[in-house]
Design a protein around this motif. Structure first.
Motif, mmCIF file in Angstrom:
data_model
loop_
_atom_site.group_PDB
_atom_site.id
_atom_site.type_symbol
_atom_site.label_atom_id
_atom_site.label_comp_id
_atom_site.label_asym_id
_atom_site.label_seq_id
_atom_site.Cartn_x
_atom_site.Cartn_y
_atom_site.Cartn_z
ATOM 1 N N ILE A 276 -41.787 3.251 26.795
ATOM 2 C CA ILE A 276 -41.424 1.912 26.303
ATOM 3 C C ILE A 276 -42.681 1.130 25.934
ATOM 4 N N LYS A 277 -43.722 1.181 26.785
ATOM 5 C CA LYS A 277 -44.965 0.464 26.496
ATOM 6 C C LYS A 277 -45.599 0.968 25.206
ATOM 7 N N LEU A 278 -45.693 2.307 25.059
ATOM 8 C CA LEU A 278 -46.325 2.874 23.876
ATOM 9 C C LEU A 278 -45.574 2.497 22.606
ATOM 10 N N VAL A 279 -44.239 2.573 22.646
ATOM 11 C CA VAL A 279 -43.445 2.214 21.473
ATOM 12 C C VAL A 279 -43.552 0.719 21.204
ATOM 13 N N ASP A 280 -43.525 -0.083 22.260
ATOM 14 C CA ASP A 280 -43.588 -1.537 22.123
ATOM 15 C C ASP A 280 -44.891 -1.985 21.470
ATOM 16 N N HIS A 281 -46.006 -1.350 21.803
ATOM 17 C CA HIS A 281 -47.305 -1.758 21.287
ATOM 18 C C HIS A 281 -47.716 -0.971 20.046
ATOM 19 N N SER A 282 -46.820 -0.219 19.469
ATOM 20 C CA SER A 282 -47.134 0.526 18.255
ATOM 21 C C SER A 282 -46.358 -0.039 17.076
ATOM 22 N N SER A 283 -46.584 0.534 15.918
ATOM 23 C CA SER A 283 -45.873 0.088 14.717
ATOM 24 C C SER A 283 -44.567 0.853 14.528
ATOM 25 N N VAL A 284 -44.217 1.722 15.481
ATOM 26 C CA VAL A 284 -42.983 2.497 15.412
ATOM 27 C C VAL A 284 -41.797 1.575 15.693
ATOM 28 N N ASP A 285 -40.775 1.611 14.814
ATOM 29 C CA ASP A 285 -39.596 0.769 15.002
ATOM 30 C C ASP A 285 -38.475 1.498 15.734
ATOM 31 N N GLU A 286 -38.455 2.827 15.637
ATOM 32 C CA GLU A 286 -37.389 3.589 16.278
ATOM 33 C C GLU A 286 -37.970 4.879 16.834
ATOM 34 N N PHE A 287 -37.546 5.264 18.042
ATOM 35 C CA PHE A 287 -38.057 6.452 18.708
ATOM 36 C C PHE A 287 -36.889 7.183 19.372
ATOM 37 N N SER A 288 -36.782 8.492 19.146
ATOM 38 C CA SER A 288 -35.751 9.308 19.791
ATOM 39 C C SER A 288 -36.405 10.507 20.450
ATOM 40 N N TYR A 289 -35.894 10.900 21.611
ATOM 41 C CA TYR A 289 -36.420 12.044 22.343
ATOM 42 C C TYR A 289 -35.261 12.734 23.044
#
Length: 168
Positions: free
Chosen positions: A11-24
């Motif tokens: 969550i931290k990495l996605v929150d502080h990146s320019s990525v708008d959507e992440f799936s795993y």
């Protein structure tokens, strides 16, 4: 199955990146994070439990101790990146080659690799960027003198984000 700390790191990495959507997806577990909607849903299917992660403005963790499926709320704040307001055309920027956490020294009790005024060459290690528990040494790739350090120790950095300004 992912541990709660691993989910928090994602969550931290996605929150502080320019990525708008992440799936795993892995072994029946599925995590899907979306920044634009303001709410991220995390689904873990092996035990039929569903976790909802909200993204308000303060950082706190609230957990309800229940043996059946629970709802957990994690509040996250965004810290603005430190940026230089005016760029000097004759200065070289050392940029982050990846998304991760910036560290100025090899360990918490050691001194910083470089400081403002330090002389560097093409092979000088200037910092470490930690990504997914891997510590990557970042080299200056230019001969010169460190003029400014643009990020703070322990700050999350994005791919291509300037870290240092060097006078060649």
């Amino acid at each position: 199955m992912l541990k709660i700390q691993e989910i928090r790191e994602i969550i931290k990495l996605v929150d502080h990146s320019s990525v708008d959507e992440f799936s795993y997806e892995h072994e029946g577990s599925k995590i899907k994070l979306k920044k634009k909607s303001g709410v991220a849903f995390i689904e873990e299917q092996p035990k039929a439990s569903v976790h909802t992660v909200a993204k308000p403005e303060t950082q706190a963790v609230q957990q309800a101790p229940q043996p059946e499926p629970t709802t957990r709320s994690v509040e996250v704040t965004e810290t603005p990146a430190v940026t230089k307001t005016e760029d000097n055309a004759d200065l070289h920027k050392i940029v982050s080659p990846m998304v991760g956490t910036f560290y100025q020294s090899p360990s918490p009790d050691a001194g910083a690799y470089v400081k403002v005024g330090s002389k560097v060459n093409t092979e000088s290690v200037v910092c470490i960027v930690e990504a997914m528990k891997l510590f990557n040494e970042i080299e200056a790739e230019v001969n010169g003198e460190i003029v400014e350090i643009l990020v703070k120790d322990g700050q999350l950095v994005e791919y291509g984000q300037p870290l240092f300004l060097v006078k060649p």
